[in-house]
Scaffold this motif. Sequence first.
Motif, short mmCIF file in Angstrom:
data_model
loop_
_atom_site.label_atom_id
_atom_site.label_comp_id
_atom_site.label_asym_id
_atom_site.label_seq_id
_atom_site.Cartn_x
_atom_site.Cartn_y
_atom_site.Cartn_z
N ALA A 285 0.83 -1.20 0.00
CA ALA A 285 0.00 0.00 0.00
C ALA A 285 0.87 1.26 0.00
O ALA A 285 0.55 2.25 -0.67
N LEU A 286 1.98 1.21 0.73
CA LEU A 286 2.89 2.36 0.77
C LEU A 286 3.49 2.61 -0.61
O LEU A 286 3.59 3.77 -1.05
N SER A 287 3.88 1.55 -1.30
CA SER A 287 4.44 1.70 -2.65
C SER A 287 3.44 2.37 -3.59
O SER A 287 3.79 3.27 -4.36
N GLU A 288 2.18 1.92 -3.55
CA GLU A 288 1.16 2.50 -4.42
C GLU A 288 0.97 3.99 -4.14
O GLU A 288 0.84 4.81 -5.07
N ARG A 289 0.95 4.36 -2.87
CA ARG A 289 0.74 5.77 -2.52
C ARG A 289 1.94 6.63 -2.91
O ARG A 289 1.77 7.77 -3.33
N LEU A 290 3.15 6.09 -2.76
CA LEU A 290 4.33 6.85 -3.15
C LEU A 290 4.37 7.05 -4.66
O LEU A 290 4.73 8.14 -5.14
N ARG A 291 4.03 6.00 -5.41
CA ARG A 291 3.97 6.15 -6.87
C ARG A 291 2.89 7.16 -7.26
O ARG A 291 3.08 7.98 -8.16
N GLY A 292 1.74 7.09 -6.58
CA GLY A 292 0.67 8.00 -6.89
C GLY A 292 1.00 9.45 -6.58
O GLY A 292 0.43 10.37 -7.18
N SER A 293 1.96 9.67 -5.67
CA SER A 293 2.36 11.04 -5.34
C SER A 293 3.35 11.61 -6.34
O SER A 293 3.73 12.77 -6.24
N GLY A 294 3.79 10.76 -7.30
CA GLY A 294 4.73 11.24 -8.32
C GLY A 294 6.17 10.93 -8.03
O GLY A 294 7.07 11.37 -8.77
N LEU A 295 6.46 10.16 -6.98
CA LEU A 295 7.83 9.80 -6.66
C LEU A 295 8.38 8.86 -7.73
O LEU A 295 7.69 7.95 -8.17
N PRO A 296 9.63 9.07 -8.20
CA PRO A 296 10.20 8.19 -9.23
C PRO A 296 10.25 6.73 -8.77
O PRO A 296 10.42 6.45 -7.57
#
Length: 238
Positions: free
Chosen positions: A8-19
């Motif tokens: 879930a953390l990975s999905e949220r970080l990707r959704g925030s625009g993090l490379p």
Amino acid sequence: MTTPYFDALSERLRGSGLPEDEVAGTIDDLTAYVAESGADPEEEFGPVEEFAARLAPGDGPGPDVPGPSAGTWVWRADAFNERAMLDRFGDEGWEVERVDPLGRFVSHRDPESPQRWEYRRESVLPGRRKATAARLAPDGWESCGTWMHFEYFKRPKAASLGPEAALPEPPRTPARRVFLSRRFRVFIACYALFVLAVCAGSMVFADGRTQVKFLVGFLLGAVIAAVLAVARMWQDNR
């Protein structure tokens, strides 16, 4: 090995625009830490939504998640001298908000009424953080970050100095962001010599083809490690 929390953390970080590479590196670091400490991710880092917002605020934090303060300064020091650096920068008015997943101190200074801060570092076993915080709380110590088995605490120097803790003319923000001690450099040099000694021993007792393969692999690994180290140092000093 991942968990539902880190998925879930990975999905949220990707959704925030993090490379993607930064997301992967962050998840790897956190997974390794949890595997070593044996801690539960949600208990250690808090709800995944809030933790993701702290790691990558994106367009802005949620209503219950504080964003970075104005005048935030991020820096790091090695374990040999970080307590001395915390004392130095605390006297310059820098208050540590947290320690990020890369072990950097995220700090800020009140632009209107800066004051001196003092810090302490405790080595804490897994599952003992709350007990340590409860032991120090009566003396005014407040937890301000965790890195591996270290727990960091802060309190305003007004608790011991009174009005003298005020800082009417704070020094300028340091130009550097990385502070490495001489002891750390000596440690790295000794470790490098140890690795070279092991490699030399392996070369002596290996056959020709194995020697070539080993040498190529060693040199390639050394080049990659050097490039990553230089890139990280450059990023920290931007």
